[in-house]
Scaffold this active site. Structure first.
Site, mmCIF file in Angstrom:
data_model
loop_
_atom_site.group_PDB
_atom_site.id
_atom_site.type_symbol
_atom_site.label_atom_id
_atom_site.label_comp_id
_atom_site.label_asym_id
_atom_site.label_seq_id
_atom_site.Cartn_x
_atom_site.Cartn_y
_atom_site.Cartn_z
ATOM 1 N N ARG A 52 0.855 -1.187 0.000
ATOM 2 C CA ARG A 52 0.000 0.000 0.000
ATOM 3 C C ARG A 52 0.889 1.233 0.000
ATOM 4 O O ARG A 52 1.650 1.448 0.942
ATOM 5 C CB ARG A 52 -0.887 -0.021 1.250
ATOM 6 C CG ARG A 52 -1.847 1.144 1.395
ATOM 7 C CD ARG A 52 -2.723 0.926 2.629
ATOM 8 N NE ARG A 52 -3.787 1.914 2.763
ATOM 9 C CZ ARG A 52 -3.658 3.026 3.483
ATOM 10 N NH1 ARG A 52 -2.544 3.300 4.108
ATOM 11 N NH2 ARG A 52 -4.671 3.865 3.563
ATOM 12 N N SER A 87 -12.863 -3.035 -0.164
ATOM 13 C CA SER A 87 -13.050 -2.377 1.138
ATOM 14 C C SER A 87 -14.466 -1.865 1.300
ATOM 15 O O SER A 87 -15.015 -1.257 0.379
ATOM 16 C CB SER A 87 -12.115 -1.166 1.260
ATOM 17 O OG SER A 87 -10.849 -1.563 1.672
ATOM 18 N N LYS A 130 -4.636 5.903 8.304
ATOM 19 C CA LYS A 130 -5.364 6.256 7.087
ATOM 20 C C LYS A 130 -5.810 7.707 7.169
ATOM 21 O O LYS A 130 -6.298 8.134 8.215
ATOM 22 C CB LYS A 130 -6.586 5.338 6.943
ATOM 23 C CG LYS A 130 -7.301 5.491 5.621
ATOM 24 C CD LYS A 130 -8.457 4.523 5.493
ATOM 25 C CE LYS A 130 -9.043 4.652 4.077
ATOM 26 N NZ LYS A 130 -10.188 3.780 3.890
HETATM 27 N N1 TZP Z 1 -8.461 1.098 5.953
HETATM 28 C C1 TZP Z 1 -9.270 1.190 7.001
HETATM 29 S S1 TZP Z 1 -8.407 1.414 8.451
HETATM 30 C C2 TZP Z 1 -6.906 1.355 7.631
HETATM 31 C C3 TZP Z 1 -7.133 1.177 6.289
HETATM 32 C C4 TZP Z 1 -6.105 1.103 5.251
HETATM 33 C C5 TZP Z 1 -5.593 1.495 8.327
HETATM 34 C C6 TZP Z 1 -5.298 0.373 9.276
HETATM 35 O O1 TZP Z 1 -4.076 0.607 9.942
HETATM 36 P P1 TZP Z 1 -3.881 0.335 11.508
HETATM 37 O O2 TZP Z 1 -2.587 1.016 11.847
HETATM 38 O O3 TZP Z 1 -3.761 -1.153 11.679
HETATM 39 O O4 TZP Z 1 -5.047 0.946 12.211
#
Ligand code: TZP
Ligand code: MG
Length: 183
Positions: free
Chosen positions: A19, A87, A116
């Protein structure tokens, strides 16, 4: 990043998503090829957002969100063999994704996340339970999932968890702990 990915694979992680929200296509392809070289057999590699790069990098699948190409648009590019993940952030999106050819559905953010930009509202464990009622596809929970709370997410109906921040500091050690807790 490469060392971290190798450590995750060695720990037994089954699937790693590449990502990159700031790099250009060329940088992304370079990274993807290096990951593929280093991790080829041990782990499934998923490309975030980019159906074009998944093919040329010879990854195993692509993951799209609500603002990327549609699931069927991606399926038309990648064919039937590669994995497609989608998603979702609310019940309506889960219902819709369930009607597509997606191989798995991601739901979240389950808990608050700092990884995010502009995350959707937190859905909580209740959101995971609701999603479980709406699809029989594999459900991947994401967002604020840590070693300390991952069991509760699986108990709420998720089939697996996707994690960023709680793996960053010591990827191998942390991944081993996750797998121990979830095994
Ligand atoms: N989509 C929803 S939450 C997220 C993404 C890409 C980030 C998740 O990262 P973390 O640090 O595990 O909360
Ligand atoms: Mg996306």
């Amino acid at each position: 990043m490469f060392r971290a990915a190798e450590d995750l694979a060695a720990a037994g992680v089954g699937l790693i998503q590449y990502r990159n929200k700031s790099g250009n296509a060329r940088q992304m392809l370079d990274h993807a090829r290096e990951l593929k070289l280093r991790l080829a057999t041990s782990v499934k590699l998923i490309m975030n957002d980019r159906a074009d790069l998944v093919l040329v990098a010879e990854f195993d699948g692509v993951h799209v969100g609500q603002d990327d190409l549609s699931p069927e648009g991606v399926r038309g590019i990648i064919g039937d063999a590669l994995w497609l993940g989608v998603s979702t952030h609310n019940p309506e999106q889960v219902r819709e994704a369930d009607q597509t050819s997606a191989d798995y559905i991601a739901v979240g953010p389950v808990f608050a996340t700092a990884s995010k930009t502009n995350p959707d509202p937190v859905i909580g464990l209740e959101g995971v339970r609701r999603a479980r009622e709406l699809t029989r596809k594999p459900l991947v929970a994401i967002g604020g999932i840590k070693r300390a709370n991952c069991r509760s997410v699986i108990d709420a109906g998720a089939d697996s968890v996707a994690v960023i921040s709680d793996l960053i500091r010591e990827p191998g050690k942390s991944a081993e702990a996750f797998l121990r807790i979830l095994g």
